[in-house]
Design a protein around this motif. Structure first.
Motif, short mmCIF file in Angstrom:
data_model
loop_
_atom_site.label_atom_id
_atom_site.label_comp_id
_atom_site.label_asym_id
_atom_site.label_seq_id
_atom_site.Cartn_x
_atom_site.Cartn_y
_atom_site.Cartn_z
N ALA A 1 -1.30 0.40 -0.34
CA ALA A 1 0.14 0.56 -0.79
C ALA A 1 1.05 0.00 0.27
O ALA A 1 1.96 -0.71 -0.04
CB ALA A 1 0.50 1.87 -1.33
N SER A 2 0.92 0.30 1.53
CA SER A 2 1.60 -0.25 2.60
C SER A 2 1.19 -1.66 3.21
O SER A 2 2.09 -2.27 3.76
CB SER A 2 1.78 0.98 3.80
N ALA A 3 0.11 -1.77 2.85
CA ALA A 3 -0.25 -3.34 3.27
C ALA A 3 0.32 -4.34 2.36
O ALA A 3 0.41 -5.41 3.07
CB ALA A 3 -1.72 -3.42 3.11
N ARG A 4 0.84 -3.97 1.25
CA ARG A 4 1.60 -5.04 0.49
C ARG A 4 2.79 -5.50 1.19
O ARG A 4 3.08 -6.61 0.94
CB ARG A 4 1.93 -4.78 -1.11
N SER A 5 3.45 -4.72 1.81
CA SER A 5 4.80 -5.02 2.33
C SER A 5 4.48 -6.05 3.55
O SER A 5 5.67 -6.58 3.76
CB SER A 5 5.58 -3.88 2.99
N PHE A 6 3.35 -5.98 4.16
CA PHE A 6 3.10 -6.92 5.26
C PHE A 6 2.71 -8.57 4.77
O PHE A 6 3.09 -9.35 5.41
CB PHE A 6 1.97 -6.59 6.11
N ALA A 7 2.48 -8.61 3.41
CA ALA A 7 2.24 -9.98 2.86
C ALA A 7 3.33 -10.64 2.60
O ALA A 7 3.40 -11.87 2.86
CB ALA A 7 1.29 -9.85 1.67
N TYR B 1 1.71 3.34 8.91
CA TYR B 1 0.69 2.75 8.05
C TYR B 1 -0.54 2.62 9.27
O TYR B 1 -1.83 2.83 9.11
CB TYR B 1 0.88 1.52 7.27
N HIS B 2 -0.15 1.89 10.49
CA HIS B 2 -1.21 1.43 11.17
C HIS B 2 -1.80 2.73 11.99
O HIS B 2 -2.95 2.53 12.39
CB HIS B 2 -0.52 0.59 12.26
N PHE B 3 -1.12 3.84 12.11
CA PHE B 3 -1.75 4.90 12.72
C PHE B 3 -2.45 5.65 11.77
O PHE B 3 -3.72 5.81 12.26
CB PHE B 3 -0.26 5.86 13.21
N VAL B 4 -2.50 5.72 10.86
CA VAL B 4 -3.28 6.42 9.80
C VAL B 4 -4.34 5.47 9.52
O VAL B 4 -5.66 6.19 9.53
CB VAL B 4 -2.42 6.91 8.38
N ILE C 1 -1.45 4.52 2.02
CA ILE C 1 -2.47 4.68 1.05
C ILE C 1 -3.57 3.75 1.90
O ILE C 1 -3.55 2.70 1.92
CB ILE C 1 -2.35 4.42 -0.35
N ILE C 2 -4.71 4.57 2.09
CA ILE C 2 -5.92 3.65 2.62
C ILE C 2 -7.10 4.02 1.62
O ILE C 2 -7.29 5.00 0.86
CB ILE C 2 -6.43 4.34 3.86
N GLN D 1 -4.41 9.39 0.40
CA GLN D 1 -3.03 9.22 0.35
C GLN D 1 -2.28 10.12 1.38
O GLN D 1 -2.82 11.34 1.52
CB GLN D 1 -2.46 9.73 -1.06
N PHE D 2 -1.51 9.63 2.15
CA PHE D 2 -0.95 10.30 3.42
C PHE D 2 0.37 10.84 3.13
O PHE D 2 1.14 10.37 2.10
CB PHE D 2 -0.95 9.46 4.60
#
Length: 140
Positions: free
Chosen positions: A132-138, A103-106, A46-47, A96-97
């Protein structure tokens, strides 16, 4: 019934061995293609795009900022849904993809599409780091 099965297997040993080898081969092929992730992310990418222009009504922000951004990013590969919310001086667009997209590609594709948006002077859309996917990197 069990005796007849055992008798059948003993009388046709070659057929049973071929079936067993095929079973092992299919099992190995399925295991090799199995996607194993230590910490799977059940949410699709999600962006969130935020654009701001002070002193504008929601209708003006919608017309001059939100809609041009939506049109610019609508052709992003794998895009499933576009949701937007506009308030005084603020346009908020959520993309939303499809599940399984990187995540980085989209994110990069969205940045490339944002460059094509024709926006008023002084408006600089930014991608929120709270996707949504940025939270996993934190957590890593």
């Amino acid at each position: 019934m069990l005796r007849s099965l055992i008798a059948f297997c003993l009388s046709r040993r070659l057929l049973v061995l071929v079936a067993f080898a095929a079973f092992l081969g299919l099992g190995f092929a399925a295991f090799a293609t199995l996607n194993i992730e230590a910490y799977p992310d059940p949410a699709p990418p999600i962006i969130e795009i935020i654009a701001q222009q002070q002193g504008q009504s929601p209708e003006e922000v919608e017309r001059y900022i939100t809609i041009p951004i939506e049109v610019a990013v609508a052709s992003t590969p794998g895009l499933k849904f576009i949701r937007s919310n506009t308030v005084y001086g603020l346009g908020f667009i959520r993309l939303q993809f499809e599940y399984g997209r990187d995540y980085h590609f989209v994110r990069q594709q969205t940045l490339n599409r944002l460059k094509d948006a024709v926006l008023p002077a002084g408006v600089m859309p930014v991608i929120s780091p709270a996707g949504a996917s940025a939270r996993s990197f934190a957590t890593s």
